[in-house]
Design a protein around this motif. Structure first.
Motif, mmCIF file in Angstrom:
data_model
loop_
_atom_site.group_PDB
_atom_site.id
_atom_site.type_symbol
_atom_site.label_atom_id
_atom_site.label_comp_id
_atom_site.label_asym_id
_atom_site.label_seq_id
_atom_site.Cartn_x
_atom_site.Cartn_y
_atom_site.Cartn_z
ATOM 1 N N GLU A 125 0.020 8.159 5.227
ATOM 2 C CA GLU A 125 -0.293 9.301 4.816
ATOM 3 C C GLU A 125 -1.431 10.312 4.654
ATOM 4 O OE1 GLU A 125 1.885 10.609 7.387
ATOM 5 O OE2 GLU A 125 3.290 8.427 6.861
ATOM 6 N N ALA A 126 -1.644 10.452 3.919
ATOM 7 C CA ALA A 126 -3.438 11.109 3.774
ATOM 8 C C ALA A 126 -4.516 11.197 4.554
ATOM 9 C CB ALA A 126 -3.299 11.196 2.017
ATOM 10 N N GLY B 121 -7.260 12.676 10.019
ATOM 11 C CA GLY B 121 -7.685 12.207 10.981
ATOM 12 C C GLY B 121 -8.444 10.627 10.838
ATOM 13 N N MET B 122 -8.227 10.023 9.988
ATOM 14 C CA MET B 122 -8.567 8.766 10.764
ATOM 15 C C MET B 122 -8.328 7.772 11.427
ATOM 16 S SD MET B 122 -9.891 7.317 6.051
ATOM 17 C CE MET B 122 -10.637 8.793 5.354
ATOM 18 N N SER B 123 -8.756 7.158 12.313
ATOM 19 C CA SER B 123 -7.886 6.050 13.007
ATOM 20 C C SER B 123 -7.941 4.940 12.179
ATOM 21 C CB SER B 123 -9.319 5.591 13.946
ATOM 22 O OG SER B 123 -10.381 4.580 13.220
ATOM 23 N N TRP B 124 -7.227 3.381 12.811
ATOM 24 C CA TRP B 124 -6.014 2.616 12.675
ATOM 25 C C TRP B 124 -7.740 1.794 11.447
ATOM 26 C CZ3 TRP B 124 -6.479 -2.471 13.987
ATOM 27 C CH2 TRP B 124 -6.065 -3.249 12.501
ATOM 28 N N PHE B 125 -8.148 1.866 12.194
ATOM 29 C CA PHE B 125 -9.028 0.884 12.128
ATOM 30 C C PHE B 125 -9.923 1.325 10.833
ATOM 31 C CE2 PHE B 125 -13.495 -0.974 11.572
ATOM 32 C CZ PHE B 125 -13.325 -2.045 11.372
ATOM 33 N N LEU B 126 -10.246 2.737 10.554
ATOM 34 C CA LEU B 126 -10.930 3.391 9.282
ATOM 35 C C LEU B 126 -9.798 3.089 8.720
ATOM 36 C CD1 LEU B 126 -13.226 4.114 9.006
ATOM 37 C CD2 LEU B 126 -12.638 6.633 9.512
ATOM 38 N N ARG C 36 -11.367 1.488 5.152
ATOM 39 C CA ARG C 36 -11.356 2.862 3.751
ATOM 40 C C ARG C 36 -10.621 2.874 3.161
ATOM 41 N NH1 ARG C 36 -14.793 7.881 5.902
ATOM 42 N NH2 ARG C 36 -17.016 7.151 6.575
ATOM 43 N N ILE C 37 -9.465 2.652 2.969
ATOM 44 C CA ILE C 37 -7.804 2.647 2.351
ATOM 45 C C ILE C 37 -6.896 1.566 2.580
ATOM 46 C CG2 ILE C 37 -5.382 4.163 2.552
ATOM 47 C CD1 ILE C 37 -8.441 5.911 2.051
ATOM 48 N N VAL C 38 -6.597 0.898 3.185
ATOM 49 C CA VAL C 38 -6.317 -0.450 2.996
ATOM 50 C C VAL C 38 -6.455 -1.740 2.104
ATOM 51 C CG1 VAL C 38 -4.032 -1.779 4.625
ATOM 52 C CG2 VAL C 38 -4.113 0.341 5.067
ATOM 53 N N ILE C 39 -7.019 -2.495 2.961
ATOM 54 C CA ILE C 39 -7.688 -3.078 2.259
ATOM 55 C C ILE C 39 -8.635 -3.047 0.826
ATOM 56 C CG2 ILE C 39 -9.686 -4.914 2.684
ATOM 57 C CD1 ILE C 39 -9.146 -5.147 5.713
ATOM 58 N N PRO C 40 -9.454 -2.052 0.893
ATOM 59 C CA PRO C 40 -9.660 -1.840 -1.023
ATOM 60 C C PRO C 40 -8.809 -1.792 -1.381
ATOM 61 C CG PRO C 40 -11.036 -0.591 0.624
ATOM 62 C CD PRO C 40 -10.090 -1.208 1.545
ATOM 63 N N SER C 41 -7.216 -0.819 -1.198
ATOM 64 C CA SER C 41 -6.233 -1.007 -1.644
ATOM 65 C C SER C 41 -6.128 -2.507 -2.289
ATOM 66 C CB SER C 41 -5.066 0.214 -1.358
ATOM 67 O OG SER C 41 -4.549 0.245 -2.531
ATOM 68 N N ALA C 42 -5.808 -2.760 -1.271
ATOM 69 C CA ALA C 42 -5.276 -4.293 -0.902
ATOM 70 C C ALA C 42 -5.865 -5.682 -1.976
ATOM 71 C CB ALA C 42 -4.509 -4.431 -0.172
ATOM 72 N N THR D 269 0.479 -1.000 -0.049
ATOM 73 C CA THR D 269 0.214 -0.277 -0.168
ATOM 74 C C THR D 269 0.952 1.194 -0.135
ATOM 75 O OG1 THR D 269 -1.912 -0.642 1.482
ATOM 76 C CG2 THR D 269 -1.931 1.065 1.012
ATOM 77 N N PRO D 270 1.359 2.323 -1.041
ATOM 78 C CA PRO D 270 1.754 3.319 -0.607
ATOM 79 C C PRO D 270 1.905 4.002 0.672
ATOM 80 C CG PRO D 270 0.532 2.715 -2.876
ATOM 81 C CD PRO D 270 -0.492 2.568 -2.477
ATOM 82 N N GLN D 271 2.425 4.548 0.966
ATOM 83 C CA GLN D 271 2.660 4.976 1.785
ATOM 84 C C GLN D 271 1.531 6.247 1.538
ATOM 85 O OE1 GLN D 271 3.904 4.143 4.501
ATOM 86 N NE2 GLN D 271 3.474 5.110 5.977
ATOM 87 N N GLY D 272 2.246 7.561 1.074
ATOM 88 C CA GLY D 272 1.188 8.718 0.583
ATOM 89 C C GLY D 272 -0.257 8.296 0.560
ATOM 90 N N GLU D 273 -0.842 6.939 0.234
ATOM 91 C CA GLU D 273 -2.703 7.287 1.204
ATOM 92 C C GLU D 273 -2.785 7.044 2.520
ATOM 93 O OE1 GLU D 273 -3.707 3.811 -1.055
ATOM 94 O OE2 GLU D 273 -3.133 4.420 -3.188
#
Length: 240
Positions: free
Chosen positions: A137-138, A143-148, A152-158, A131-135
């Motif tokens: 960091e954004a 203000g997203m929590s780790w779970f959010l 929303r970002i890590v699992i869909p991207s993966a 997963t790109p680090q930029g995503e």
């Protein structure tokens, strides 16, 4: 049924109504075994893949050991160990578990599930790590929590990166399911063996089952191609 098919079946020694019923029962058992093992394996693998990326060794090392063992040994050996080993567990035959595991389907399901979960864990582990680090960091900046961030970002991207490799795992499990017949499950290969032993026609029996496996494989390839296009539609040119 069309008349020409009925005529052909009536004059055929190997492929008749009983043969097709054998193939159909084998197809049902194969699809059921593969589908359940893949679904359960995927449910198990996603959280394991997330934990596998943990920086804490006491979290990721046990998962690494599990994936190493099940990816490093043949599925046939795992099936034999589970099928014959469960009966050797002291006292299990006096519990309700024995009413489940004395049937060959459930030890086979357990072996297939553990095997595909190990491979799928590593597939998703690599996709999550990429997963790109930029995503990330954004997402933190929003203000997203780790779970959010995970949801929303890590699992869909993966998932977009993993879908092609996972499709290969699904096809591999379909083909590997042919070994289920060694523990008396009448899957597609078991049905072909029964037809061979009944008519002494190995070529017709096994070529017939090979065609069924090919049809299932092409159907899976088509379905995953559609899924991949859907997940990557944002990369297509505008208006394409």
């Amino acid at each position: 049924m069309p008349e020409f098919i009925t005529t052909w079946l009536d004059g055929n020694d190997v492929f008749n109504t009983m043969t097709f019923l054998d193939y159909w029962q084998g197809l049902v058992n194969t699809v059921q075994l593969v589908f359940l093992s893949l679904v359960i394996g995927l449910v198990v693998a996603v959280p394991l893949a997330i934990l596998r990326n943990s920086p804490r060794w006491w979290v990721n090392k046990p998962i690494w050991l599990y994936t190493y063992l099940f990816r490093g040994t043949p599925l046939l050996i795992q099936l034999y160990i589970i099928y014959y080993g469960i009966a050797q567990v002291p006292g299990i035959q006096d519990t309700f578990w024995w009413s489940i595991f004395r049937e060959p389907f459930y030890p086979a399901l357990l072996a297939f599930t553990l095997n595909t979960a190990a491979y799928t864990t590593e597939i998703f582990r690599g996709a999550i790590a990429a997963t790109p680090q930029g995503e990330i960091e954004a997402a933190k900046a929003y203000g997203m929590s780790w779970f959010l961030r995970l949801r929303r970002i890590v699992i869909p991207s993966a998932a977009r990166r993993a879908v092609q490799a996972y499709s290969n795992e699904v096809i591999f499990m379909l083909h590997a399911s042919a070994i289920a017949s060694v523990v008396t499950i009448v899957d597609l290969t078991g049905a072909a063996r029964n037809i061979y032993s009944r008519h002494y026609a190995p070529f017709e029996a096994f070529i017939g089952v090979a065609l069924i496996y090919m049809a299932l494989t092409f159907a899976l390839v088509f379905a995953f191609r559609k899924l991949e296009n859907h997940l990557l539609r944002h990369q297509q040119p505008a208006g394409g």
